[in-house]
Structures are given as C-alpha cells and as structure tokens.
Design a protein around this motif. Structure first.
Motif, PDB file in Angstrom:
ATOM      1  N   SER A 193     -23.360  -0.689  42.896  1.00 22.58           N
ATOM      2  CA  SER A 193     -24.466  -1.165  42.059  1.00 22.58           C
ATOM      3  C   SER A 193     -24.155  -1.048  40.558  1.00 22.58           C
ATOM      4  CB  SER A 193     -25.742  -0.396  42.381  1.00 22.58           C
ATOM      5  OG  SER A 193     -25.539   0.994  42.127  1.00 22.58           O
ATOM      6  N   ALA A 194     -23.057  -0.401  40.203  1.00 19.53           N
ATOM      7  CA  ALA A 194     -22.694  -0.221  38.790  1.00 19.53           C
ATOM      8  C   ALA A 194     -21.966  -1.455  38.263  1.00 19.53           C
ATOM      9  CB  ALA A 194     -21.805   1.013  38.635  1.00 19.53           C
ATOM     10  N   VAL A 215      -3.599  -1.578  34.432  1.00 28.01           N
ATOM     11  CA  VAL A 215      -4.944  -2.107  34.692  1.00 28.01           C
ATOM     12  C   VAL A 215      -5.905  -0.940  34.563  1.00 28.01           C
ATOM     13  CG1 VAL A 215      -6.434  -3.270  36.354  1.00 28.01           C
ATOM     14  CG2 VAL A 215      -3.996  -3.873  36.223  1.00 28.01           C
ATOM     15  N   ARG A 216      -6.885  -1.090  33.668  1.00 26.14           N
ATOM     16  CA  ARG A 216      -7.880  -0.049  33.419  1.00 26.14           C
ATOM     17  C   ARG A 216      -9.265  -0.560  33.811  1.00 26.14           C
ATOM     18  NH1 ARG A 216      -5.131   3.588  30.296  1.00 26.14           N
ATOM     19  NH2 ARG A 216      -3.387   2.759  29.089  1.00 26.14           N
ATOM     20  N   VAL A 217     -10.039   0.276  34.484  1.00 23.48           N
ATOM     21  CA  VAL A 217     -11.411  -0.064  34.870  1.00 23.48           C
ATOM     22  C   VAL A 217     -12.354   0.789  34.030  1.00 23.48           C
ATOM     23  CG1 VAL A 217     -13.097  -0.127  36.752  1.00 23.48           C
ATOM     24  CG2 VAL A 217     -10.668  -0.633  37.211  1.00 23.48           C
ATOM     25  N   PHE A 218     -13.303   0.118  33.363  1.00 24.22           N
ATOM     26  CA  PHE A 218     -14.285   0.785  32.505  1.00 24.22           C
ATOM     27  C   PHE A 218     -15.681   0.575  33.070  1.00 24.22           C
ATOM     28  CE2 PHE A 218     -10.679  -0.027  29.810  1.00 24.22           C
ATOM     29  CZ  PHE A 218     -10.635   1.033  28.921  1.00 24.22           C
ATOM     30  N   ASN A 219     -16.571   1.553  32.829  1.00 21.80           N
ATOM     31  CA  ASN A 219     -17.963   1.420  33.266  1.00 21.80           C
ATOM     32  C   ASN A 219     -18.813   0.816  32.150  1.00 21.80           C
ATOM     33  OD1 ASN A 219     -18.561   3.540  31.475  1.00 21.80           O
ATOM     34  ND2 ASN A 219     -18.680   5.070  33.100  1.00 21.80           N
ATOM     35  N   TYR A 232      -9.350  -8.454  28.302  1.00 17.87           N
ATOM     36  CA  TYR A 232     -10.426  -7.923  29.137  1.00 17.87           C
ATOM     37  C   TYR A 232     -11.074  -9.039  29.939  1.00 17.87           C
ATOM     38  CZ  TYR A 232     -10.122  -4.202  25.659  1.00 17.87           C
ATOM     39  OH  TYR A 232      -9.668  -3.209  24.826  1.00 17.87           O
ATOM     40  N   THR A 233     -11.672  -8.672  31.079  1.00 22.35           N
ATOM     41  CA  THR A 233     -12.506  -9.638  31.777  1.00 22.35           C
ATOM     42  C   THR A 233     -13.699  -9.948  30.882  1.00 22.35           C
ATOM     43  OG1 THR A 233     -13.666  -7.841  32.937  1.00 22.35           O
ATOM     44  CG2 THR A 233     -11.832  -8.899  34.108  1.00 22.35           C
ATOM     45  N   SER A 234     -14.141 -11.191  30.897  1.00 20.55           N
ATOM     46  CA  SER A 234     -15.254 -11.583  30.031  1.00 20.55           C
ATOM     47  C   SER A 234     -16.611 -11.336  30.680  1.00 20.55           C
ATOM     48  CB  SER A 234     -15.125 -13.055  29.640  1.00 20.55           C
ATOM     49  OG  SER A 234     -15.176 -13.863  30.787  1.00 20.55           O
ATOM     50  N   LYS A 235     -16.603 -10.985  31.968  1.00 18.21           N
ATOM     51  CA  LYS A 235     -17.852 -10.732  32.698  1.00 18.21           C
ATOM     52  C   LYS A 235     -17.855  -9.302  33.220  1.00 18.21           C
ATOM     53  CE  LYS A 235     -18.353 -15.461  34.244  1.00 18.21           C
ATOM     54  NZ  LYS A 235     -18.516 -16.353  35.386  1.00 18.21           N
ATOM     55  N   TRP A 236     -19.055  -8.796  33.464  1.00 16.39           N
ATOM     56  CA  TRP A 236     -19.217  -7.524  34.153  1.00 16.39           C
ATOM     57  C   TRP A 236     -18.974  -7.765  35.631  1.00 16.39           C
ATOM     58  CZ3 TRP A 236     -19.527  -3.187  31.472  1.00 16.39           C
ATOM     59  CH2 TRP A 236     -19.986  -3.249  30.159  1.00 16.39           C
TER      60      TRP A 236
END
Length: 163
Positions: free
Chosen positions: A140-141, A108-112, A75-79
C-alpha cells in the motif's frame, strides 16, 4: 583576463550541456540530453517524482521505461505501489560513449514517499541485461526507483520494466 573568463564560461556551458532530462511517454521514461538553452527546466525523470505525480499500480501492470542517454542517475517519473516485492529488469544495455572505468554496473535504489532510501542493489550487466529483486516492501506504500551509473563520464542507454 578576458580570454580566461571566456574559457571558463565555455567550459561551464559544455558541462551544463551534458546534463540530462527525461520526457515521459505512455508508461515509459525516455531520457535525452538537455540543450544548453533549457538549463533550469526539470523534466520528468531528472528528479524524483513530485508528491502530486501519477501513481502506477504494479499489481495491475508492469512499469516499462526507456533511458536513451544517462551519465549519472535517472528516476521513475511515477510513484510505484501495489507490490510487496519489485523485480527490476535492465535490458538492452548499451555504452554510448566510453571513457574507461566500470561500464557494466548500475545501482538501483528504491525510495519511499518520505524520499528515504529503503533498499538498493548493484546489478552487474552481462550480455546486455541484468535483474534485481527487492522484497519486504509494503504493497500500500508509494515508492520510486533511481537508476545510478558510475560517474566516470561514460554514457549509457537501456530499457526494461519493473514488475
């Protein structure tokens, strides 16, 4: 009986030794194997970012990453925020260990911020790279990205960016 118990213990240590971890460098996620003595530690990238993790604004700069060794997901470690669409580049795709099966696909999965998947795409790697574009996001999310390879014991390295 003791021989069987030692065999099971040795097998468990070998499986746990193949786990992965990520160490964050300046704006780059770097994935390296966890030594068996580090079991239980959850470095950046091995899990989704915590609610207090840093935020990277994609409207200011792209998010660069490097995955040195992965066999399942990272996972990316940052938002990530600041963009209504994301372009994900997977580059320098290398098979570190091949045991057969699919070896040119990464999902590749994108999560909120509620940790719910909002979209995903499979990237077929060709000539060492592949891309995917995700649209319909709210600038803005906060989002994070998961890279997932097939679970066939193959090991990979790659890098790229999210813009």
């Amino acid at each position: 009986m003791l021989k069987k118990l030692l065999s099971v213990a040795l097998a468990a240590i070998m499986v746990l030794g193949m786990s992965t971890s990520v160490f964050a460098a300046e704006n780059r996620d770097v994935l390296t194997p966890i030594p068996p003595s580090s079991i239980g530690i959850q470095p950046d990238g091995a899990k989704p970012p915590s609610s207090s993790a840093d935020i990277h604004n994609l409207s200011v700069s792209e998010y660069n990453y490097q995955v040195e060794d992965v066999g399942y997901r990272v996972y990316t470690s940052k938002w990530l925020t600041g963009a209504s669409s994301m372009d994900v580049l997977v580059d320098n795709w290398t098979i570190l260990e091949s045991y057969g099966g699919t070896s040119n696909i990464v999902t590749v999965r994108v999560f909120n911020s509620s940790k719910k998947e909002v979209t995903s795409k499979k990237i077929t790697i060709s000539h060492g790279y592949g891309t995917a574009t995700f649209t319909g996001l709210t600038s803005s999310a906060k989002y994070y990205v998961c890279f997932e390879v097939p679970t066939n014991s193959n090991r990979y390295s790659f890098d790229g960016n999210i813009s």
